[in-house]
Design a protein around this motif. Structure first.
Motif, PDB file in Angstrom:
ATOM      1  N   GLY A   1      38.231  34.288  40.242  1.00  0.00           N
ATOM      2  CA  GLY A   1      39.137  33.971  41.332  1.00  0.00           C
ATOM      3  C   GLY A   1      38.701  32.743  42.093  1.00  0.00           C
ATOM      4  N   PHE A   2      39.467  32.399  43.106  1.00  0.00           N
ATOM      5  CA  PHE A   2      39.126  31.267  43.959  1.00  0.00           C
ATOM      6  C   PHE A   2      39.613  31.560  45.365  1.00  0.00           C
ATOM      7  CE2 PHE A   2      43.172  30.399  41.926  1.00  0.00           C
ATOM      8  CZ  PHE A   2      43.988  30.024  42.972  1.00  0.00           C
ATOM      9  N   ALA A   3      39.053  30.846  46.329  1.00  0.00           N
ATOM     10  CA  ALA A   3      39.378  31.056  47.737  1.00  0.00           C
ATOM     11  C   ALA A   3      39.418  29.716  48.454  1.00  0.00           C
ATOM     12  CB  ALA A   3      38.355  31.982  48.393  1.00  0.00           C
ATOM     13  N   PHE A   4      40.185  29.696  49.541  1.00  0.00           N
ATOM     14  CA  PHE A   4      40.279  28.518  50.398  1.00  0.00           C
ATOM     15  C   PHE A   4      39.974  28.920  51.835  1.00  0.00           C
ATOM     16  CE2 PHE A   4      42.923  27.230  46.840  1.00  0.00           C
ATOM     17  CZ  PHE A   4      42.582  25.891  46.678  1.00  0.00           C
ATOM     18  N   ALA A   5      39.143  28.142  52.496  1.00  0.00           N
ATOM     19  CA  ALA A   5      38.889  28.339  53.921  1.00  0.00           C
ATOM     20  C   ALA A   5      39.965  27.598  54.706  1.00  0.00           C
ATOM     21  CB  ALA A   5      37.503  27.833  54.292  1.00  0.00           C
ATOM     22  N   LEU A   6      40.796  28.349  55.417  1.00  0.00           N
ATOM     23  CA  LEU A   6      41.873  27.728  56.186  1.00  0.00           C
ATOM     24  C   LEU A   6      41.352  27.045  57.439  1.00  0.00           C
ATOM     25  CD1 LEU A   6      44.562  30.556  55.910  1.00  0.00           C
ATOM     26  CD2 LEU A   6      44.289  28.526  54.470  1.00  0.00           C
ATOM     27  N   ASN A   7      40.390  27.691  58.094  1.00  0.00           N
ATOM     28  CA  ASN A   7      39.768  27.141  59.288  1.00  0.00           C
ATOM     29  C   ASN A   7      38.421  27.815  59.467  1.00  0.00           C
ATOM     30  OD1 ASN A   7      40.365  29.698  60.570  1.00  0.00           O
ATOM     31  ND2 ASN A   7      42.437  28.921  60.928  1.00  0.00           N
ATOM     32  N   GLU A   8      37.842  27.694  60.645  1.00  0.00           N
ATOM     33  CA  GLU A   8      36.512  28.244  60.888  1.00  0.00           C
ATOM     34  C   GLU A   8      36.482  29.764  60.836  1.00  0.00           C
ATOM     35  OE1 GLU A   8      33.523  26.712  61.496  1.00  0.00           O
ATOM     36  OE2 GLU A   8      34.471  24.842  60.933  1.00  0.00           O
ATOM     37  N   LYS A   9      37.635  30.429  61.041  1.00  0.00           N
ATOM     38  CA  LYS A   9      37.647  31.879  61.192  1.00  0.00           C
ATOM     39  C   LYS A   9      38.421  32.622  60.113  1.00  0.00           C
ATOM     40  CE  LYS A   9      35.296  32.002  65.065  1.00  0.00           C
ATOM     41  NZ  LYS A   9      33.968  32.667  65.151  1.00  0.00           N
ATOM     42  N   SER A  10      39.190  31.959  59.265  1.00  0.00           N
ATOM     43  CA  SER A  10      40.031  32.675  58.311  1.00  0.00           C
ATOM     44  C   SER A  10      40.057  31.957  56.968  1.00  0.00           C
ATOM     45  CB  SER A  10      41.455  32.813  58.856  1.00  0.00           C
ATOM     46  OG  SER A  10      42.036  31.535  59.056  1.00  0.00           O
ATOM     47  N   SER A  11      40.383  32.730  55.933  1.00  0.00           N
ATOM     48  CA  SER A  11      40.466  32.188  54.580  1.00  0.00           C
ATOM     49  C   SER A  11      41.408  33.064  53.768  1.00  0.00           C
ATOM     50  CB  SER A  11      39.082  32.149  53.921  1.00  0.00           C
ATOM     51  OG  SER A  11      38.577  33.473  53.759  1.00  0.00           O
ATOM     52  N   ILE A  12      41.860  32.550  52.643  1.00  0.00           N
ATOM     53  CA  ILE A  12      42.685  33.303  51.706  1.00  0.00           C
ATOM     54  C   ILE A  12      42.063  33.190  50.327  1.00  0.00           C
ATOM     55  CG2 ILE A  12      44.817  33.049  53.017  1.00  0.00           C
ATOM     56  CD1 ILE A  12      45.583  30.745  51.161  1.00  0.00           C
ATOM     57  N   SER A  13      42.331  34.173  49.470  1.00  0.00           N
ATOM     58  CA  SER A  13      41.747  34.182  48.143  1.00  0.00           C
ATOM     59  C   SER A  13      42.674  34.879  47.162  1.00  0.00           C
ATOM     60  CB  SER A  13      40.380  34.887  48.150  1.00  0.00           C
ATOM     61  OG  SER A  13      40.532  36.255  48.498  1.00  0.00           O
ATOM     62  N   THR A  14      42.486  34.611  45.897  1.00  0.00           N
ATOM     63  CA  THR A  14      43.193  35.303  44.831  1.00  0.00           C
ATOM     64  C   THR A  14      42.227  35.505  43.671  1.00  0.00           C
ATOM     65  OG1 THR A  14      45.108  35.245  43.343  1.00  0.00           O
ATOM     66  CG2 THR A  14      44.048  33.153  43.830  1.00  0.00           C
ATOM     67  N   SER A  15      42.352  36.635  42.994  1.00  0.00           N
ATOM     68  CA  SER A  15      41.452  36.940  41.880  1.00  0.00           C
ATOM     69  C   SER A  15      42.168  37.841  40.885  1.00  0.00           C
ATOM     70  CB  SER A  15      40.167  37.615  42.377  1.00  0.00           C
ATOM     71  OG  SER A  15      40.465  38.866  42.984  1.00  0.00           O
ATOM     72  N   PHE A  16      41.625  37.904  39.690  1.00  0.00           N
ATOM     73  CA  PHE A  16      42.178  38.754  38.636  1.00  0.00           C
ATOM     74  C   PHE A  16      41.024  39.463  37.944  1.00  0.00           C
ATOM     75  CE2 PHE A  16      43.450  39.496  34.214  1.00  0.00           C
ATOM     76  CZ  PHE A  16      44.581  40.282  34.425  1.00  0.00           C
ATOM     77  N   THR A  17      41.169  40.776  37.757  1.00  0.00           N
ATOM     78  CA  THR A  17      40.155  41.557  37.063  1.00  0.00           C
ATOM     79  C   THR A  17      40.804  42.267  35.889  1.00  0.00           C
ATOM     80  OG1 THR A  17      40.524  43.466  38.527  1.00  0.00           O
ATOM     81  CG2 THR A  17      38.784  41.916  39.138  1.00  0.00           C
ATOM     82  N   LEU A  18      40.057  42.370  34.811  1.00  0.00           N
ATOM     83  CA  LEU A  18      40.521  43.028  33.595  1.00  0.00           C
ATOM     84  C   LEU A  18      39.397  43.912  33.077  1.00  0.00           C
ATOM     85  CD1 LEU A  18      42.917  43.206  31.619  1.00  0.00           C
ATOM     86  CD2 LEU A  18      41.796  41.407  30.271  1.00  0.00           C
ATOM     87  N   ARG A  19      39.720  45.196  32.875  1.00  0.00           N
ATOM     88  CA  ARG A  19      38.710  46.159  32.449  1.00  0.00           C
ATOM     89  C   ARG A  19      39.188  46.897  31.208  1.00  0.00           C
ATOM     90  NH1 ARG A  19      35.465  50.424  36.295  1.00  0.00           N
ATOM     91  NH2 ARG A  19      34.672  51.806  34.678  1.00  0.00           N
ATOM     92  N   TYR A  20      38.336  46.878  30.154  1.00  0.00           N
ATOM     93  CA  TYR A  20      38.611  47.585  28.912  1.00  0.00           C
ATOM     94  C   TYR A  20      37.729  48.834  28.858  1.00  0.00           C
ATOM     95  CZ  TYR A  20      40.778  43.200  27.408  1.00  0.00           C
ATOM     96  OH  TYR A  20      41.564  42.082  27.318  1.00  0.00           O
ATOM     97  N   GLY A  21      38.365  50.004  28.620  1.00  0.00           N
ATOM     98  CA  GLY A  21      37.625  51.255  28.542  1.00  0.00           C
ATOM     99  C   GLY A  21      37.799  51.933  27.194  1.00  0.00           C
ATOM    100  N   ASP A  22      36.694  52.476  26.663  1.00  0.00           N
ATOM    101  CA  ASP A  22      36.761  53.205  25.393  1.00  0.00           C
ATOM    102  C   ASP A  22      37.475  54.537  25.569  1.00  0.00           C
ATOM    103  OD1 ASP A  22      35.323  51.177  24.187  1.00  0.00           O
ATOM    104  OD2 ASP A  22      33.383  52.158  24.506  1.00  0.00           O
ATOM    105  N   GLU A  23      37.869  55.134  24.447  1.00  0.00           N
ATOM    106  CA  GLU A  23      38.492  56.453  24.487  1.00  0.00           C
ATOM    107  C   GLU A  23      37.452  57.529  24.773  1.00  0.00           C
ATOM    108  OE1 GLU A  23      40.517  56.951  20.787  1.00  0.00           O
ATOM    109  OE2 GLU A  23      42.399  56.154  21.608  1.00  0.00           O
TER     110      GLU A  23
END
Length: 466
Positions: free
Chosen positions: A382-404
């Motif tokens: 993912g990545f994030a941006f600092a909007l100002n000294e007190k706040s930020s926004i971010s986006t990320s993606f997770t993918l998980r593979y599980g066995d049977e």
């Protein structure tokens, strides 16, 4: 100084009167003449003048030395900035200078020089950057120093959330997470006649689940490279089961709700900062976790028929709040600041240990056996941006593979549970808000991208730093 002026005027008046003195007077032992010709006057003048002149001279020399030192420091820093800009013999800035660059609008190529005649101009960067670097104490080597926190609290929140709360001896976090699942199935009980006509019962079953998890996490960081943490989850689950075509009636509907509240699987972990972030390399942290089966396991839970459905709808007696087995995980996370953007990623491997249970089936009576719920691997970026000294926004993606999951009854062989394998993909949108230097609010909304993922997740966490 008034004494000097007075004595000088006396000396001048005496020297003017000397040519008019008589020879007889000159031959007499005149005390004034003897005092003028003696060394006493020179000594007194020296004693009056030298201390003031020495003080002024010392002050001038100190100012000159300070000016020369300041010029030398500025020339040294300019030389180092030009080398970082890509000139021959470049070497990175020290950690304190890199920290001054973080969060100030510098990218990966903003220090490229522009040549104007015999002058070199560094293009971007706020005017306060040079003064910010000058205020930092010089450090000997890059490898001997740690990366200082980012200058803005919002960037610090992003970094600590992704990598860990290194450098903060104690911290505590409380959070709440909501997840919603919705699943619908068509059940056929009968046979197909003439390859076109189905004879039997048809029902449409739908299951809607809501899970609310409240987490309490305590962290202890004995150094700026090592961190320990313990997490205690408390889980509330509510599942609604609905069935259409209940009791053989095509328009018949039946539903039932099952709820569960209890502690989840307590887990603990350790994180170690392998590399500190610099201008050229990312921040790298490795971690390991262990999870205990303290929650209600999902095995051996019986099914109960919903009245009036003639066996068409059966629901579990209770719901699980844990996996029921011991588990361990190892992983690594990477973070790099590319102002104004911060990029991060992680890779984790989960291993679930095989365990035996007194009952592993939902049918009446005890059915002892062993359970192997399978291992999993998870990727995230993912990545994030600092909007100002007190706040930020971010986006990320997770993918998980599980066995049977595999089951083995006593004196039997392991067999796979059909459909128990999973692929969970989740897209997260987050925002952080710094309430103070010690308290922050971290929020996120997740959208499921695969059929095994929750439809939506919403979370809010508040870390307290001591």
């Amino acid at each position: 100084m008034p004494d000097i002026a007075r004595r000088a005027s006396v000396l001048l008046a005496t020297a003017t009167a000397l040519p008019f003195a008589t020879t007889a007077a000159a031959q007499d032992a005149d005390p004034l003449a003897e005092w003028i010709e003696s060394d006493d006057l020179s000594q007194e003048l020296d004693e009056a003048v030298q201390p003031d002149m020495a003080t002024e001279l010392a002050e001038l020399r100190a100012r000159d030395s300070a000016s020369r030192q300041r010029i030398a420091d500025l020339e040294d820093r300019l030389d180092r900035l030009e080398k970082v800009a890509g000139l021959a013999g470049a070497y990175p800035l020290n950690a304190a200078e890199q920290a001054a660059m973080r969060g100030r609008g510098f990218g990966t190529n903003v220090m490229s020089p522009t040549y104007r005649g015999d002058q070199i101009e560094l293009l971007r960067g706020p005017s306060g950057f040079v003064s910010a670097i000058q205020d930092q104490e010089p450090e000997e080597t890059e490898s001997a120093t740690r990366r200082e926190p980012a200058p803005s609290q919002s960037v610090t929140d992003i970094t600590e959330d992704a990598q860990g709360y290194f450098g903060r001896r104690f911290s505590f976090e409380t959070g709440i997470n909501y997840a919603h699942f919705d699943d619908a199935r068509i059940n056929l009980s009968g046979f197909l006649a003439l390859d076109a006509i189905f004879l039997g019962l048809i029902s449409i079953d739908e299951q809607s689940s809501d899970i609310i998890t409240t987490d309490f996490t305590g962290r202890f960081a004995p150094s700026d490279r090592l961190q320990f943490d313990v997490n205690v989850p408390v889980i509330y689950r509510s599942s609604v089961f609905q069935s259409g075509g209940a009791g053989g009636n095509a328009s018949g509907l039946a539903d039932a709700r099952v709820e569960e509240f209890g502690i989840g699987d307590i887990n603990g972990g350790v994180s170690y900062r392998l590399l500190r972030e610099t201008v050229r390399r990312p921040d790298v942290v490795i971690n390991a976790r262990v999870k205990g089966p303290t929650g209600r396991d999902p095995f051996g839970i019986g099914l109960v028929e919903v009245p009036g459905t003639e066996g068409n709808l059966e629901v579990p007696e209770s719901l699980s709040t844990g996996s029921g087995v011991w588990a361990a995980s190892v992983g690594a996370s990477v973070l790099k600041t590319l102002d104004p953007m911060i990029v991060f990623g992680n890779l984790t491997y989960f291993h679930n240990f095989q365990r035996g249970f007194e009952d592993i089936d939902e049918i009446e009576g005890l059915q002892p056996g062993d359970v192997d719920i399978g291992n999993a691997i998870q990727f995230g970026a993912g990545f994030a941006f600092a909007l100002n000294e007190k706040s930020s926004i971010s986006t990320s993606f997770t993918l998980r593979y599980g066995d049977e999951t595999r089951l083995r009854f006593d004196e039997g062989e392991f067999s796979d549970v059909i459909g128990s394998g999973s692929t969970v993909g989740l897209l997260n949108l987050g925002a952080t808000f710094a309430i103070s230097d010690r308290i922050s609010l971290l929020t996120s909304v997740g959208v499921g991208m695969t059929t095994d993922a929750p439809d939506v997740t919403v979370s809010a966490r508040v870390p307290f730093r001591f």
